[in-house]
Design a protein around this motif. Structure first.
Motif, PDB file in Angstrom:
ATOM      1  N   ALA A 381     -63.182  61.194-107.136  1.00  0.00           N
ATOM      2  CA  ALA A 381     -61.997  60.480-105.736  1.00  0.00           C
ATOM      3  C   ALA A 381     -62.185  59.324-105.678  1.00  0.00           C
ATOM      4  O   ALA A 381     -61.379  58.478-105.001  1.00  0.00           O
ATOM      5  CB  ALA A 381     -61.447  61.958-104.884  1.00  0.00           C
ATOM      6  N   GLU A 382     -63.556  59.160-104.782  1.00  0.00           N
ATOM      7  CA  GLU A 382     -64.106  58.294-104.081  1.00  0.00           C
ATOM      8  C   GLU A 382     -63.827  57.312-104.441  1.00  0.00           C
ATOM      9  O   GLU A 382     -64.168  55.804-103.531  1.00  0.00           O
ATOM     10  CB  GLU A 382     -64.995  59.146-103.392  1.00  0.00           C
ATOM     11  N   ARG A 383     -64.341  56.741-106.597  1.00  0.00           N
ATOM     12  CA  ARG A 383     -64.193  55.683-106.976  1.00  0.00           C
ATOM     13  C   ARG A 383     -63.091  55.136-107.691  1.00  0.00           C
ATOM     14  O   ARG A 383     -62.601  53.817-108.156  1.00  0.00           O
ATOM     15  CB  ARG A 383     -65.008  56.560-108.570  1.00  0.00           C
ATOM     16  N   VAL A 384     -61.490  55.803-107.004  1.00  0.00           N
ATOM     17  CA  VAL A 384     -60.992  55.612-107.338  1.00  0.00           C
ATOM     18  C   VAL A 384     -59.977  54.597-107.176  1.00  0.00           C
ATOM     19  O   VAL A 384     -59.408  53.383-107.247  1.00  0.00           O
ATOM     20  CB  VAL A 384     -59.840  56.705-107.691  1.00  0.00           C
ATOM     21  N   GLY A 385     -60.024  54.708-105.675  1.00  0.00           N
ATOM     22  CA  GLY A 385     -59.118  53.761-105.007  1.00  0.00           C
ATOM     23  C   GLY A 385     -60.022  52.474-105.382  1.00  0.00           C
ATOM     24  O   GLY A 385     -59.453  51.359-105.366  1.00  0.00           O
ATOM     25  N   PRO A 386     -61.324  51.754-104.770  1.00  0.00           N
ATOM     26  CA  PRO A 386     -62.587  51.067-105.218  1.00  0.00           C
ATOM     27  C   PRO A 386     -62.309  50.266-106.070  1.00  0.00           C
ATOM     28  O   PRO A 386     -61.794  48.780-106.677  1.00  0.00           O
ATOM     29  CB  PRO A 386     -63.887  51.533-104.684  1.00  0.00           C
ATOM     30  N   LEU A 387     -61.369  50.940-107.103  1.00  0.00           N
ATOM     31  CA  LEU A 387     -62.037  50.783-108.631  1.00  0.00           C
ATOM     32  C   LEU A 387     -60.431  49.848-109.002  1.00  0.00           C
ATOM     33  O   LEU A 387     -60.300  48.540-109.841  1.00  0.00           O
ATOM     34  CB  LEU A 387     -61.351  51.684-109.918  1.00  0.00           C
ATOM     35  N   VAL A 388     -59.003  50.615-108.389  1.00  0.00           N
ATOM     36  CA  VAL A 388     -57.572  50.359-108.117  1.00  0.00           C
ATOM     37  C   VAL A 388     -58.010  48.920-108.237  1.00  0.00           C
ATOM     38  O   VAL A 388     -57.203  47.941-107.829  1.00  0.00           O
ATOM     39  CB  VAL A 388     -57.183  51.273-107.755  1.00  0.00           C
ATOM     40  N   SER A 389     -58.072  48.518-106.398  1.00  0.00           N
ATOM     41  CA  SER A 389     -58.446  46.857-105.759  1.00  0.00           C
ATOM     42  C   SER A 389     -58.744  46.420-106.390  1.00  0.00           C
ATOM     43  O   SER A 389     -58.363  45.526-106.829  1.00  0.00           O
ATOM     44  CB  SER A 389     -59.642  47.831-104.111  1.00  0.00           C
TER      45      SER A 389
END
Lengths: 737, 117
Positions: A381-389
């Motif tokens: 979960a904590e990597r999803v947002g940064p990866l998408v950005s």
């Protein structure tokens, strides 16, 4: 236990350079044949032998100088007639050699007539029954609705015809890696269906050969090669071109490869789509040597040629079917989104049709109204947002090689080698992920563990080596996203954006209106005391759960409240409103702040199960400066006196909603002189660089140095701390005026 | 969210932030772990970088779900991880959520043999 060497030892006998060597190997001119037949290369028209395989003398029982020495008059006449008519009419000529039937097959190469003699005894015969069924088989092939059907029929009927233990249909991709797309096999064998093989397994010059020569046979992979004598073509001085010879001896590397897989006999038939090698029908036999009769092989080749003609029609149908499925799911999802606009994230991840059903993918992340939900296999979960950005910033929202666009995401290859990201307004998005293709391969077991299977025929090895080689070629890449999949994702995102925007606007309007009722237009005046309050909404204008209140009590006392409901948005705002009013009622009735909080806690337990809030109540007696504090899980009140700045650690109890009966304690302090109290919400301190503890410490330092007058105090605090605007922030200051 | 095992029991390890945005992920993961219910479940917050009140509320919900399912829950939140532990202590979550400071405080599960296969 087997007396053979262990499988890993067998693997190690194929040195790394062997694969490279293989690519340069002159496979068309091996200078040798396989021993299941005899080759005589003769001149025309005198049919004088100029080259012969070393087994010819033994086969014919004498040295042969010309074909008329070994062919009877009738057979000779059929051959010479055939040569005049055209070779295709000739094969095979059934002749007698030393009283045994032999199939004679001829073709021309290097200016010579190559005659190949294959004894009929020892060959497996499918029998006339099968050949009578040929029309039915052809009917099945042409009736196949999809590519899957066609290849399945092909595998099944080629196996029925030739009797191999396993028949696979093997398809090449654009880079010449292969995949087993259909399979028919002996029931006890491990399936190879879905396995991938690297392009290097079938080197370029072999593929070139397969594009012109439709069939290859190795009846016994343990054969000893039979050299041609003399080794060189007497007219050209070069080795004889055997690319069209059915007895052609194959590369020793290929034989090692077969041996590693436990394959004793093999046959392959080309599948050629409009001139391009599309795939192969690959046949394996494990039980022992295996040689289908020439007539059966010809029939199998005929099936391959027929299927080849049908390929392009079925390929188109197959691609089409994926489009239809995606469109169907898209319509289902659109309907769901329309019906349930307020719970979009939940519907898309938990509904009967999910976002993961829309497009073939390993996992999907849905972030709507800042809430992230994951389904299937995704990065943490904590990597999803940064990866998408990062993908959006890199201009690569649709990629089958994430680590090429975002190198720092290379460690996520297992779940996200491919990503398809579509923004849904604000920071929200939908993101589908595909794993590294290599991990998607449907191995029957773990390819990194034992791939040896003990069978009745001894240990058999699966092509792990191939898997390794193939993995290298696809490391950190995923199956590419198809055009209609991207279009479907974007359409869904557009529908979500519209739904979310309209409902978010509505929710926000309601929540803001509700919140406004929670904030006091003007603080009541308290004789002898000055009060100040601040409420800062979060940047995204999403209403939070903070509230503050001032409740004048009978007898001149006043309760000052600061609370915080967990959560955001309309739901939190409505709970906030209920708690504020309930607490007011309890404060008016209760004997003190602790008892009032007990009452409020009961309200949550009874009416709002599952919710959680914190609140601190400061009951001030303006006449004496006496203060009674009760705190339900909230951050400690800051008390500044002439002796220092204290976080009130007493008079605490658990957050509201944890226990059915909490029993809140109280603590008493006195406001004298320039003493002041500060009440604040977590948005002020918890998101600081060094966490909550450091945030509290910084606050204490700021308050110690700040002016005593509450308005000035709050301004100083907000200026110095400058809390991040991702959460709402509430402050109340109290001091003697 | 990472599946594994701690003290011989099935465990979920929470990395990164446990807040409004990620609480639903924890909820989903726990729902997955609880069907079918194991005898016990460890929630390891040792590497959790941040927890807000929404994250805390989710912890409480998890504790109630586990209790309802008859699952012995152990939440590991070391004192050194003040970002998480301070929030837990201020809210007094320990009243509802079985909190331990380290995996060593969890009774050994050897007798139960319920580590992941």
């Amino acid at each position: 236990m087997s007396d053979r060497s262990p499988p890993d030892a067998a693997l190690r006998t194929v040195p790394e350079e062997a694969l490279l060597r293989c690519a340069d190997e002159p496979i068309a001119i091996p200078g040798a044949v396989q021993p299941h037949g005899v080759l005589l290369a003769v001149t025309e028209p005198d049919l004088a032998v100029v080259m012969a395989s070393a087994n010819a003398t033994g086969f014919f029982g004498r040295p042969v100088d010309a074909l008329d020495q070994v062919l009877g008059d009738a057979d000779l006449a059929r051959l010479t007639d055939g040569l005049a008519e055209g070779l295709t009419e000739v094969d095979p000529i059934r002749v007698q050699v030393a009283g045994e039937p032999v199939d004679l097959v001829v073709h021309r190469a290097d200016g010579l007539l190559l005659t190949e003699w294959e004894p009929v005894p020892g060959a497996e015969q499918a029998g006339a029954a099968w050949h009578r069924r040929l029309p039915t088989v052809l009917q099945r092939l042409s009736a196949a609705a999809t590519l899957d059907d066609l290849t399945e029929v092909l595998a099944r009927d080629v196996r029925a015809l030739t009797g191999f233990d396993r028949v696979m249909v093997y398809r090449f991709d654009a880079e010449w890696n292969g995949e087993v797309v259909a399979e028919d096999r002996r029931a006890d064998l491990e399936p190879f269906f879905g396995l991938h093989y690297p392009a290097s397994d079938i080197p370029a010059q072999a593929r070139a050969l397969y594009a012109t020569n439709w069939m290859r046979l190795i009846p016994d992979a343990a054969y000893r090669r039979v050299p041609l004598e003399p080794a060189a073509h007497p007219l050209t001085g070069r080795p004889l071109d055997l690319s069209g010879a059915m007895l052609r001896s194959v590369s020793p590397v290929h034989l090692e490869y077969l041996a590693n897989m436990g394959v004793r006999a093999s046959m392959s038939i080309s599948l050629i789509d409009r001139g391009r090698l599309w795939g192969l029908i690959a046949c394996h036999h494990y039980a022992g040597a295996h040689r289908p009769a020439y007539a059966d092989r010809t029939a199998a080749e005929f099936l391959g040629r027929t299927a080849s003609l049908l390929l392009h029609t079925k390929v188109a149908a197959g691609e089409q079917s994926g489009v239809v499925e995606v469109a169907q799911r898209q319509a289902q999802l659109a309907a769901v989104v329309g019906r349930t606009p307020r719970e979009l994230a939940a519907v898309l991840t938990d509904g009967p049709v999910t976002a993961l059903d829309l497009i073939p993918a390993g996992g999907v992340a849905v972030r709507i109204n800042r809430q992230l939900r994951l389904l299937g296999r995704t990065p943490p979960a904590e990597r999803v947002g940064p990866l998408v950005s990062a993908l959006l910033a890199a201009g690569a929202p649709v990629t089958d090689a994430v680590s090429r666009a975002v190198p720092s995401a290379a460690d996520l290859a297992g779940t996200a080698s491919g990503a398809l990201v579509v923004p849904v307004g604000g920071d929200d998005f939908l993101a589908w992920f595909r794993p590294e293709t290599v991990r998607e391969v449907a191995w029957a077991g773990n390819p990194h563990l034992s791939k040896t299977t003990q069978t009745d025929d001894g240990p058999r090895l699966s092509p792990r080596r191939s898997f390794d080689a193939w993995s290298e070629t696809v490391r950190e890449t995923a199956q590419p996203w198809r055009e209609h999949e991207v279009a479907a994702a974007r359409t869904l995102a557009a529908a979500l954006t519209d739904a979310a925007l309209s409902w978010a606007a509505e929710d926000n309007r309601l929540a803001t209106a509700l919140q406004r009722t929670l904030l006091l237009e003007e603080l009541p005046t308290v004789p002898g005391f000055a009060l100040a309050a601040r409420y800062l909404a979060s940047a995204e204008d999403v209403v939070g759960g903070d509230w503050y209140d001032l409740v004048p009590l009978p007898g001149g006392r006043v309760s000052i409240v600061l609370g915080d409901v967990a959560g955001h948005g309309l739901a939190a705002a409505s709970i906030t409103a209920q708690l504020r009013h309930a607490l007011r009622a309890h404060l008016l009735r209760a004997s003190g702040p602790g008892v009032a909080l007990d009452g409020l806690n009961e309200v949550i337990a009874a009416l709002l199960p599952g919710e959680m809030a914190t609140a601190v109540v400061v009951e001030l007696d303006p006449a004496t400066g006496e203060v009674v504090v009760a705190n339900a899980g909230h951050l400690p009140v800051l008390h500044v006196t002439s002796t220092g700045t204290h976080l009130l650690a007493e008079g605490r109890g658990p957050a509201l909603g944890l226990l059915d009966a909490a029993g809140y304690r109280e603590t008493r302090v006195r406001l004298a002189g320039a003493d002041r109290l500060l009440l604040y919400s977590d948005g002020l301190v918890e998101r600081g660089r060094n966490g909550l503890a450091a945030g509290l410490e910084a606050l204490r330092e700021v308050v110690r140095l700040a002016p005593a007058e509450p308005q000035a105090l709050l301004d100083a605090v907000l200026t110095a701390i400058d809390p991040p605007d991702i959460d709402d922030v509430t402050l109340v200051g109290i001091a003697r005026s | 969210m990472e599946r594994g095992s701690v003290a011989g029991r099935p465990a979920l390890t929470v990395r990164g932030e446990l807040d409004l945005a990620t609480a639903p992920v924890l909820a989903q993961a726990v729902d997955g772990e609880l069907s079918p219910p194991p005898r016990s479940l460890v929630l390891d917050l040792t590497p959790t970088a941040f927890m807000d009140s929404s994250g805390a509320r989710e912890l409480v919900r998890v504790a109630r779900k586990a209790a309802a399912a008859g699952v012995a829950l152990h939440v590991v939140a070391p004192h050194e991880n003040s970002a998480v532990r301070l929030t837990i202590d201020l809210l007094e979550l320990g009243a509802v959520v079985p909190i331990v400071a380290s995996a060593a405080e969890i009774p050994a599960a050897s007798a139960e043999r319920e580590a992941r296969p």
